[in-house]
Write a protein that holds these residues in place. Structure first.
Motif, PDB file in Angstrom:
ATOM      1  N   ALA A 116       0.829  -1.206   0.000  1.00 36.02           N
ATOM      2  CA  ALA A 116       0.000   0.000   0.000  1.00 36.02           C
ATOM      3  C   ALA A 116       0.863   1.256   0.000  1.00 36.02           C
ATOM      4  O   ALA A 116       0.504   2.265  -0.620  1.00 36.02           O
ATOM      5  N   GLY A 117       2.002   1.203   0.649  1.00 39.06           N
ATOM      6  CA  GLY A 117       2.908   2.348   0.659  1.00 39.06           C
ATOM      7  C   GLY A 117       3.373   2.705  -0.739  1.00 39.06           C
ATOM      8  O   GLY A 117       3.494   3.889  -1.086  1.00 39.06           O
ATOM      9  N   GLN A 118       3.619   1.699  -1.564  1.00 37.72           N
ATOM     10  CA  GLN A 118       4.007   1.945  -2.950  1.00 37.72           C
ATOM     11  C   GLN A 118       2.847   2.541  -3.738  1.00 37.72           C
ATOM     12  O   GLN A 118       3.029   3.451  -4.544  1.00 37.72           O
ATOM     13  N   VAL A 119       1.648   2.026  -3.494  1.00 35.92           N
ATOM     14  CA  VAL A 119       0.459   2.570  -4.161  1.00 35.92           C
ATOM     15  C   VAL A 119       0.291   4.041  -3.782  1.00 35.92           C
ATOM     16  O   VAL A 119       0.075   4.906  -4.636  1.00 35.92           O
ATOM     17  N   MET A 120       0.418   4.352  -2.483  1.00 30.23           N
ATOM     18  CA  MET A 120       0.241   5.730  -2.032  1.00 30.23           C
ATOM     19  C   MET A 120       1.339   6.656  -2.560  1.00 30.23           C
ATOM     20  O   MET A 120       1.089   7.830  -2.821  1.00 30.23           O
ATOM     21  N   LEU A 121       2.536   6.129  -2.747  1.00 30.86           N
ATOM     22  CA  LEU A 121       3.613   6.922  -3.325  1.00 30.86           C
ATOM     23  C   LEU A 121       3.204   7.425  -4.707  1.00 30.86           C
ATOM     24  O   LEU A 121       3.386   8.592  -5.044  1.00 30.86           O
ATOM     25  N   TRP A 122       2.606   6.550  -5.500  1.00 32.18           N
ATOM     26  CA  TRP A 122       2.165   6.935  -6.836  1.00 32.18           C
ATOM     27  C   TRP A 122       0.898   7.769  -6.777  1.00 32.18           C
ATOM     28  O   TRP A 122       0.727   8.703  -7.557  1.00 32.18           O
ATOM     29  N   MET A 123      -0.007   7.455  -5.866  1.00 32.78           N
ATOM     30  CA  MET A 123      -1.251   8.214  -5.761  1.00 32.78           C
ATOM     31  C   MET A 123      -0.973   9.654  -5.345  1.00 32.78           C
ATOM     32  O   MET A 123      -1.661  10.572  -5.784  1.00 32.78           O
ATOM     33  N   ASN A 124       0.032   9.859  -4.487  1.00 30.16           N
ATOM     34  CA  ASN A 124       0.404  11.211  -4.095  1.00 30.16           C
ATOM     35  C   ASN A 124       1.258  11.895  -5.153  1.00 30.16           C
ATOM     36  O   ASN A 124       1.508  13.086  -5.088  1.00 30.16           O
TER      37      ASN A 124
END
Length: 130
Positions: A116-124
């Motif tokens: 999820a941290g990787q997903v949030m990195l891209w989402m942000n």
């Protein structure tokens, strides 16, 4: 939301090649500026997995919600209710329908938190961090 994911896909493809790195960085910065007003994203999804030992694909349905800077909820609704909530670097995984949710072991939540941290990195969409 489609525009966000199309831009994200293009950025991923461009950053894969050093020849395009400068142009990709510029595009990421432009996309970041364009999407800066988006505070949250929500949606539904259908996921299909093809496994060699199953005659038919395994189809899962669910929903997600992301809020900047650090909240993500990913929930499978069918065929087996389960999900994950990540906020402020902490994760909690569960299984079961909403009225009978069972918290999952910390190890499962930690592994999911890393993804999820990787997903949030891209989402942000932080080009410097990417």
């Amino acid at each position: 939301m489609k525009r966000f994911f199309l831009g994200l896909t293009a950025a991923l493809l461009l950053t894969a090649s050093p020849v395009w790195a400068d142009e990709a960085g510029e595009r990421l910065l432009a996309l970041k500026a364009e999407l800066s007003g988006i505070v949250s994203l929500s949606g539904e999804f259908v996921q299909e997995k093809k496994l060699n030992f199953l005659a038919e694909p395994l189809v899962s349905k669910g929903k997600f919600h992301f809020s900047r800077p650090d909240y993500l909820e990913w929930e499978y609704v069918e065929p087996a209710p389960s999900g994950l909530t990540v906020q402020g670097g902490r994760a909690e995984a569960w299984a079961g329908p909403p009225e009978k949710r069972v918290k999952q072991p910390e190890g499962m939540a930690e592994a999911a938190r890393l993804v999820a941290g990787q997903v949030m990195l891209w989402m942000n969409l932080d080009p410097e961090a990417l």
